[in-house]
Design a protein around this motif. Structure first.
Motif, PDB file in Angstrom:
ATOM      1  N   SER A 323     -14.559 -45.164  19.169  1.00  0.00           N
ATOM      2  CA  SER A 323     -15.205 -45.443  17.884  1.00  0.00           C
ATOM      3  C   SER A 323     -14.701 -46.737  17.275  1.00  0.00           C
ATOM      4  O   SER A 323     -13.643 -47.249  17.633  1.00  0.00           O
ATOM      5  CB  SER A 323     -14.997 -44.280  16.906  1.00  0.00           C
ATOM      6  OG  SER A 323     -13.653 -44.159  16.507  1.00  0.00           O
ATOM      7  N   SER A 324     -15.490 -47.264  16.334  1.00  0.00           N
ATOM      8  CA  SER A 324     -15.136 -48.491  15.628  1.00  0.00           C
ATOM      9  C   SER A 324     -15.057 -48.220  14.132  1.00  0.00           C
ATOM     10  O   SER A 324     -16.076 -47.984  13.473  1.00  0.00           O
ATOM     11  CB  SER A 324     -16.168 -49.591  15.881  1.00  0.00           C
ATOM     12  OG  SER A 324     -15.898 -50.708  15.045  1.00  0.00           O
ATOM     13  N   SER A 327     -16.846 -50.154  11.048  1.00  0.00           N
ATOM     14  CA  SER A 327     -18.066 -49.692  10.396  1.00  0.00           C
ATOM     15  C   SER A 327     -17.782 -49.142   9.003  1.00  0.00           C
ATOM     16  O   SER A 327     -18.700 -49.029   8.185  1.00  0.00           O
ATOM     17  CB  SER A 327     -18.731 -48.606  11.242  1.00  0.00           C
ATOM     18  OG  SER A 327     -17.873 -47.478  11.396  1.00  0.00           O
ATOM     19  N   THR A 356     -17.827 -43.688  13.973  1.00  0.00           N
ATOM     20  CA  THR A 356     -18.548 -44.960  13.901  1.00  0.00           C
ATOM     21  C   THR A 356     -19.722 -44.729  12.960  1.00  0.00           C
ATOM     22  O   THR A 356     -20.703 -44.065  13.323  1.00  0.00           O
ATOM     23  CB  THR A 356     -19.068 -45.401  15.276  1.00  0.00           C
ATOM     24  OG1 THR A 356     -17.961 -45.579  16.167  1.00  0.00           O
ATOM     25  CG2 THR A 356     -19.841 -46.704  15.162  1.00  0.00           C
ATOM     26  N   CYS A 370     -19.612 -42.715  20.747  1.00  0.00           N
ATOM     27  CA  CYS A 370     -18.992 -43.528  19.696  1.00  0.00           C
ATOM     28  C   CYS A 370     -18.668 -42.713  18.444  1.00  0.00           C
ATOM     29  O   CYS A 370     -18.425 -43.283  17.387  1.00  0.00           O
ATOM     30  CB  CYS A 370     -19.873 -44.735  19.366  1.00  0.00           C
ATOM     31  SG  CYS A 370     -21.421 -44.334  18.536  1.00  0.00           S
TER      32      CYS A 370
END
Length: 404
Positions: A323-324, A327, A356, A370
């Motif tokens: 995951s990011s 965001s 995310t 994600c």
């Protein structure tokens, strides 16, 4: 003989909150700290959004005589370093002066530079602020940290664009593991939210017009954020002996250079840095439970990073959450590796997968789990946190849950 490295203190300041508990609460709730920019006049800009730190009042943290010497970036750095050391307890007590250090991301004091240009060219002032140079110098934040916390051992700044904080933390990790230091305060802070820098990023045409959507097919660019994070790293035996709370264990560090392009990422080099981190940690790819991705939400970065993940993890990627958190709190540039690491430590400690957010549509070129749009509870034992910078300077940190 090498020492194990404990993470005994955490500090964070982001668009999600001004300390670690509120940052953690925002991560778990899926809060998005991105909105219309308030601190800069963006009326003439195409991109009107950013991830600002809200409710930060410098006067609550610093004496008036100090503020003339501190750019916003340095203010953030000192505050998160204080938070991390307070969280770690008496980590510096009894440590010889030469065995406690501070290694931080380098960052220009962009507000000091912007203010000086405005005074000279817009206001036609005869001179800028007399402390423009010390406020703007890239090593300013680590200098202020050493003065504020009373650190006298090896201390310096590391510059590698968006990998700066990860390189700084990795260097501190090496220094403790090798026996050079007993304790280090490490991390990064940055605020590029000035008129000049926002216009410069807009000119590069990589900013998203309406939100940050990593790994989503409709992603359209990154969102500039500001903030900072710090960790206290400590010799594990010493941390256990003094009864410290141990949030996690840093176990590996991998680096690489693309040697290819000043802006475009290279899949093979990104993969190398992840592989090197795992080799350094002594773990196989199949043992990794979570990846905190660089995940900037540009079309090229996300598909290149996905290809690198596929190269390293193979079939395991189908079962590996990636995951990011950009965001949620934007891309904090030189500070991003520190904020992403603290986020990953919290995920390990608390047993959840950060989401995310803003994921709208599956992209076959980003065929990963994600953790879309909501955090998930999950036991995590081993994780990596990746930073892939402009100029092809890559840094990946490996860590594991501390179980006593």
């Amino acid at each position: 003989m090498t020492a194990r490295v404990a993470i005994t203190g955490l500090g964070a300041l982001s668009a999600l909150g001004n300390d670690v508990p509120t940052h953690l609460a925002g991560l778990r709730a899926g809060t998005v700290g991105i909105g219309e920019t308030q601190g800069v006049d963006v009326s003439t800009m195409k991109t009107k959004i950013s991830a600002e730190v809200r409710g930060f009042t410098p006067e609550e943290h610093f004496e008036p005589r100090q503020l003339g010497l501190l750019d916003r970036t340095s203010q953030f750095a000192v505050v998160v370093a204080r938070q991390a050391l307070a969280d770690a307890g008496p980590a510096l007590e009894g440590v010889p002066r030469h065995r406690a250090g501070a290694i931080f991301a380098a960052s220009v004091g962009f507000h000091a530079v912007d203010d000086s240009y405005h005074k000279l060219y817009a206001d036609k002032a005869p001179r800028p602020h007399p402390f423009t140079v010390p406020r703007a110098m890239p090593s300013g934040q680590v200098s202020h940290i050493t003065m504020d916390l009373g650190i006298h051992g090896p201390s310096f700044s590391v510059a590698s664009a968006c990998s700066s904080a990860s390189h700084a933390i990795g260097t501190a990790f090496h220094m403790i593991r090798s026996g050079m230091l007993d304790v280090a305060v490490s991390g990064g802070a940055e605020s590029q939210l000035t008129y000049g820098m926002l216009k410069s990023w807009e000119a590069l045409r990589v900013l998203a017009p309406n939100g940050c959507h990593p790994f989503s097919k409709d992603r359209a660019g990154l969102v500039i954020g500001e903030g900072g994070a710090a960790v206290v790293l400590e010799n594990m035996d010493r941390a256990i002996a003094r009864g410290a709370t141990i949030h996690g264990e840093l176990i590996g560090f991998g680096m690489s250079a693309d040697g290819m392009d000043i802006t475009a990422p290279d899949m093979a080099s990104a993969a190398d840095s992840m592989r090197f981190a795992l080799e350094d940690a002594g773990f196989a790819p199949e043992q990794v439970d979570y990846v905190s991705a660089h995940g900037t939400a540009t079309v090229l970065n996300d598909k290149t990073e996905t290809a690198a993940l596929r190269h390293v993890f193979g079939d395991h990627l189908a079962r590996l959450p990636v995951s990011s958190s950009k965001s949620q709190y934007g891309h904090t540039m030189n500070a991003s590796g520190a904020l992403d690491l603290v986020t990953t430590v919290l995920a390990l400690r608390e047993g959840f997968l950060p989401p995310t957010m803003g994921f709208n549509e599956f992209d076959p070129e980003c065929d990963i789990d994600c953790v879309p749009n909501a955090a998930r509870n999950a036991p995590i034992e081993v994780a990596i946190s990746s930073s892939f910078a402009f100029g092809g300077l890559n840094a990946v940190l490996a860590l594991r849950r501390y179980n006593g």
